[in-house]
Scaffold this motif. Structure first.
Motif, PDB file in Angstrom:
ATOM      1  N   LYS A 339       0.845  -1.207   0.000  1.00  0.00           N
ATOM      2  CA  LYS A 339       0.000   0.000   0.000  1.00  0.00           C
ATOM      3  C   LYS A 339       0.882   1.259   0.000  1.00  0.00           C
ATOM      4  CE  LYS A 339      -3.939   2.040   2.442  1.00  0.00           C
ATOM      5  NZ  LYS A 339      -3.348   3.367   2.432  1.00  0.00           N
ATOM      6  N   LEU A 340       1.980   1.158   0.735  1.00  0.00           N
ATOM      7  CA  LEU A 340       2.903   2.303   0.825  1.00  0.00           C
ATOM      8  C   LEU A 340       3.480   2.658  -0.554  1.00  0.00           C
ATOM      9  CD1 LEU A 340       5.143   1.898   4.016  1.00  0.00           C
ATOM     10  CD2 LEU A 340       3.571   3.755   3.413  1.00  0.00           C
ATOM     11  N   ILE A 341       3.753   1.608  -1.333  1.00  0.00           N
ATOM     12  CA  ILE A 341       4.324   1.831  -2.687  1.00  0.00           C
ATOM     13  C   ILE A 341       3.346   2.655  -3.518  1.00  0.00           C
ATOM     14  CG2 ILE A 341       5.064   0.685  -4.819  1.00  0.00           C
ATOM     15  CD1 ILE A 341       5.959  -1.663  -3.076  1.00  0.00           C
ATOM     16  N   ASN A 342       2.082   2.205  -3.493  1.00  0.00           N
ATOM     17  CA  ASN A 342       1.056   2.953  -4.232  1.00  0.00           C
ATOM     18  C   ASN A 342       0.976   4.392  -3.728  1.00  0.00           C
ATOM     19  OD1 ASN A 342       0.147   0.990  -6.000  1.00  0.00           O
ATOM     20  ND2 ASN A 342      -1.392   0.186  -4.592  1.00  0.00           N
ATOM     21  N   ASP A 343       1.000   4.508  -2.419  1.00  0.00           N
ATOM     22  CA  ASP A 343       0.845   5.841  -1.826  1.00  0.00           C
ATOM     23  C   ASP A 343       2.030   6.740  -2.171  1.00  0.00           C
ATOM     24  OD1 ASP A 343      -1.473   4.913  -0.798  1.00  0.00           O
ATOM     25  OD2 ASP A 343      -0.757   4.647   1.266  1.00  0.00           O
ATOM     26  N   MET A 344       3.228   6.168  -2.140  1.00  0.00           N
ATOM     27  CA  MET A 344       4.431   6.990  -2.348  1.00  0.00           C
ATOM     28  C   MET A 344       4.735   7.246  -3.823  1.00  0.00           C
ATOM     29  SD  MET A 344       6.915   5.376   0.530  1.00  0.00           S
ATOM     30  CE  MET A 344       8.368   6.192  -0.042  1.00  0.00           C
ATOM     31  N   PHE A 345       4.607   6.204  -4.649  1.00  0.00           N
ATOM     32  CA  PHE A 345       5.056   6.331  -6.055  1.00  0.00           C
ATOM     33  C   PHE A 345       3.906   6.351  -7.063  1.00  0.00           C
ATOM     34  CE2 PHE A 345       8.376   3.935  -3.739  1.00  0.00           C
ATOM     35  CZ  PHE A 345       9.414   4.858  -3.813  1.00  0.00           C
ATOM     36  N   GLY A 346       2.722   6.040  -6.583  1.00  0.00           N
ATOM     37  CA  GLY A 346       1.574   6.010  -7.491  1.00  0.00           C
ATOM     38  C   GLY A 346       1.246   4.583  -7.928  1.00  0.00           C
ATOM     39  N   HIS A 347       0.021   4.425  -8.430  1.00  0.00           N
ATOM     40  CA  HIS A 347      -0.508   3.100  -8.793  1.00  0.00           C
ATOM     41  C   HIS A 347       0.301   2.448  -9.917  1.00  0.00           C
ATOM     42  CE1 HIS A 347      -4.033   0.655  -7.857  1.00  0.00           C
ATOM     43  NE2 HIS A 347      -3.952   0.216  -9.103  1.00  0.00           N
ATOM     44  N   LEU A 412      12.585  -0.089 -11.972  1.00  0.00           N
ATOM     45  CA  LEU A 412      11.600  -0.233 -10.882  1.00  0.00           C
ATOM     46  C   LEU A 412      11.827   0.824  -9.809  1.00  0.00           C
ATOM     47  CD1 LEU A 412      10.987  -3.960  -9.890  1.00  0.00           C
ATOM     48  CD2 LEU A 412       9.522  -2.407 -11.190  1.00  0.00           C
ATOM     49  N   GLN A 413      10.744   1.541  -9.446  1.00  0.00           N
ATOM     50  CA  GLN A 413      10.868   2.557  -8.399  1.00  0.00           C
ATOM     51  C   GLN A 413      10.808   1.924  -7.011  1.00  0.00           C
ATOM     52  OE1 GLN A 413       7.702   5.159 -10.315  1.00  0.00           O
ATOM     53  NE2 GLN A 413       9.006   6.659  -9.294  1.00  0.00           N
ATOM     54  N   ALA A 414      10.043   0.853  -6.910  1.00  0.00           N
ATOM     55  CA  ALA A 414       9.865   0.231  -5.595  1.00  0.00           C
ATOM     56  C   ALA A 414      10.273  -1.235  -5.658  1.00  0.00           C
ATOM     57  CB  ALA A 414       8.401   0.336  -5.193  1.00  0.00           C
ATOM     58  N   LYS A 415      11.062  -1.666  -4.684  1.00  0.00           N
ATOM     59  CA  LYS A 415      11.589  -3.038  -4.684  1.00  0.00           C
ATOM     60  C   LYS A 415      11.294  -3.682  -3.332  1.00  0.00           C
ATOM     61  CE  LYS A 415      14.908  -1.679  -8.126  1.00  0.00           C
ATOM     62  NZ  LYS A 415      16.263  -1.482  -8.579  1.00  0.00           N
ATOM     63  N   PRO A 416      10.020  -4.059  -3.135  1.00  0.00           N
ATOM     64  CA  PRO A 416       9.611  -4.528  -1.810  1.00  0.00           C
ATOM     65  C   PRO A 416      10.065  -5.952  -1.515  1.00  0.00           C
ATOM     66  CG  PRO A 416       7.808  -4.680  -3.340  1.00  0.00           C
ATOM     67  CD  PRO A 416       8.926  -4.057  -4.098  1.00  0.00           C
TER      68      PRO A 416
END
Ligand SMILES: Nc1nc2c(ncn2[C@@H]2O[C@H](COP(=O)(O)OP(=O)(O)OP(=O)(O)O)[C@@H](O)[C@H]2O)c(=O)[nH]1
Length: 474
Positions: A339-347, A412-416
């Motif tokens: 959820k944080l990824i969506n919130d921080m970087f967008g859907h 990739l912006q987010a690498k969870p």
């Protein structure tokens, strides 16, 4: 015009076969068309019996019918196959009527035969078409539909052997679609050939997109490389029609073979064209259905299987493992803090991460594993023939390998990280719901322990000692 033309002249002008027989079923006259059909002169026919004529395969039956007509004094209409010296078998509608002399006394039988072969063939082809359409609509296997078309076309003309070759998806090979009357060794030799000009009638038809008529295989250059094969199979002629899709793409070929050197009639050409067109419809419908089924079971974002696909496969595999008492395991994977990824970087960035993870999971998948996106940011693997410990090790490898994979994904912006719940049935016994629920419990534990870890579901051990106040105090 002469009002008193001789009767013989009149009946000679008629295309139908006309003959007269006396009460002993001996021919007393006929028209030219009948004589031509029999390959004899009228004079040669007079005085003969049905058993003396080359065109009847069952002369006794014809004589029995003469007797019936003379006994009942009623006309009799039948349909019979007659043998023609050059045209092979032809279907005739024969009307036999009692024949009376000038004194109105019964003196024999008069017969009129009309060639209804083409009419019968059209009717037969229509039935084949109806059957192929009904089978297609009822979603019968493609093989069954192609076999029905081939058999229908073969039944239209005796001596025909039909085949359908399909072009492989990459356009490189001819694959045997249906050829039930051709010898197995022949079909095996043709299966896998590359289409091209000079690769028999079918290979050439597929490569050129044009109908190829070879009336004499053994002398035709297109068949030069296959002479020994066709000789062994006893084939002499092959006419091949390309099968086109509705967009004009070549899908394969429809072929009619004969064991003798044979020229196609106009009717034959119509027949092969119509067969190719109904075959095209069956192939395209089948392909569209497969594509729809595939889409219904594919996750559109990641392009891997969806929950529906997972459930269908997993149920079957579980049953097989239960029957064989083999271990089977399941990994339930959840992306951490998604959820944080969506919130921080967008859907969109979240979507990119899910797509990349789908790719990573596919790379790590063994051939027998079932992988799916179960929804949202949840993925699952069913691991056949795998016990709990091995599955846990696999889950840990997935987590360990993720950093290396992310290193190769600079966009990739987010690498969870991932949390993974693992569950297994040691003898394959249990339902899919139980397995999913256990893996979910283990996943919950992994999340509770701080995420980025894998947990194996272990059934709670039975209590050996009742809890006592002393225990609590400790
Ligand atoms: N971008 C994107 N987001 C999705 C998609 N499907 C679900 N999500 C989001 O995934 C998020 C899942 O959030 P949560 O279930 O709260 O879990 P989480 O943030 O990963 O936290 P933990 O699971 O507790 O680590 C939700 O915000 C959903 O909207 C999708 O297809 N694309």
């Amino acid at each position: 015009m002469d009002k008193h033309l001789p009767l013989q002249h009149v009946i000679d002008s008629i295309a139908d076969l006309i003959y007269f027989k006396d009460q002993q079923s001996t021919y007393v006259g006929c028209n030219q068309a009948f004589a031509r059909y029999a390959g004899l002169s009228i004079a040669e026919i007079v005085g003969k019996k049905d058993t003396d004529l080359p065109m009847l395969s069952n002369p006794e039956l014809f004589q029995t019918r003469d007797i019936q007509v003379m006994a009942t004094l009623a006309p009799l209409i039948t349909e019979d196959w007659l043998i023609h010296q050059t045209m092979g078998q032809r279907l005739y509608e024969i009307v036999k009527s009692p024949f009376y002399d000038d004194a109105n006394q019964l003196c024999g039988v008069i017969g009129v035969g009309r060639d209804i072969t083409n009419h019968w063939r059209i009717k037969q082809r229509d039935e084949t078409r109806q059957l192929a359409l009904a089978l297609t609509a009822s979603q019968a296997p493609l093989q069954e539909i192609l076999d029905a078309i081939v058999k229908g076309l073969e039944a239209e003309v005796s001596g025909r052997l039909c085949s359908i070759l399909l072009l492989s998806d990459d356009g490189e090979h001819l694959l045997c679609g249906s050829a039930p009357s051709l010898p197995d060794f022949y079909n095996q030799a043709v299966h896998g050939l590359s289409p091209g000009i000079g690769v028999g009638s079918c290979g050439t038809a597929v490569a050129s997109g044009k109908r190829v008529i070879v009336e004499d295989i053994l002398t035709h250059p297109y068949w030069a490389p296959f002479k020994a094969l066709v000789s062994q199979a006893g084939l002499a002629a092959c006419w091949s029609q390309p099968i086109f899709s509705s967009s004009g793409k070549v899908l394969g070929s429809f072929a009619i073979y004969h064991r003798e050197i044979t020229h196609p009639t106009l009717e034959d050409l119509t027949s092969i064209e119509q067969a190719a067109s109904i075959t095209s419809l069956a192939i395209e419908y089948h392909a569209a259905r497969l594509s729809l089924e595939r889409q219904a079971k594919t996750d559109l974002l990641t392009n891997i299987g969806n929950r529906r696909y997972f459930q269908e496969h997993a149920e079957t595999i579980l049953q097989q493992h239960a029957a064989a008492k083999q271990p089977i395991a399941l990994l339930f994977i959840d992306v951490d803090f998604f959820k944080l990824i969506n919130d921080m970087f967008g859907h969109k960035a979240g979507d990119d991460t899910l797509i990349a993870l789908g790719k990573y999971f596919t790379e790590c998948q063994r051939e027998q594993d079932v992988l799916a996106r179960m929804g949202g940011e949840e993925f699952a693997y069913l691991l056949p023939e795998t016990d709990g410990e091995t599955a846990l090790a696999f889950a840990q490898q997935l987590q360990a390998g993720l950093t290396r994979f992310y290193d190769q994904q600079p966009h990739l912006q987010a690498k969870p990280t991932l949390s993974i719940g693992v569950a297994a049935f040691s003898t394959g016994c249990g339902t899919l719901d139980q397995l999913l629920s256990r893996a979910d419990t283990a996943l919950y534990e992994a999340k509770n322990q701080g995420r980025n870890c894998s947990k194996l579901y272990l059934p709670s051990p039975p209590l050996t000692q009742p809890a006592s106040p002393t225990n609590f105090l400790q």
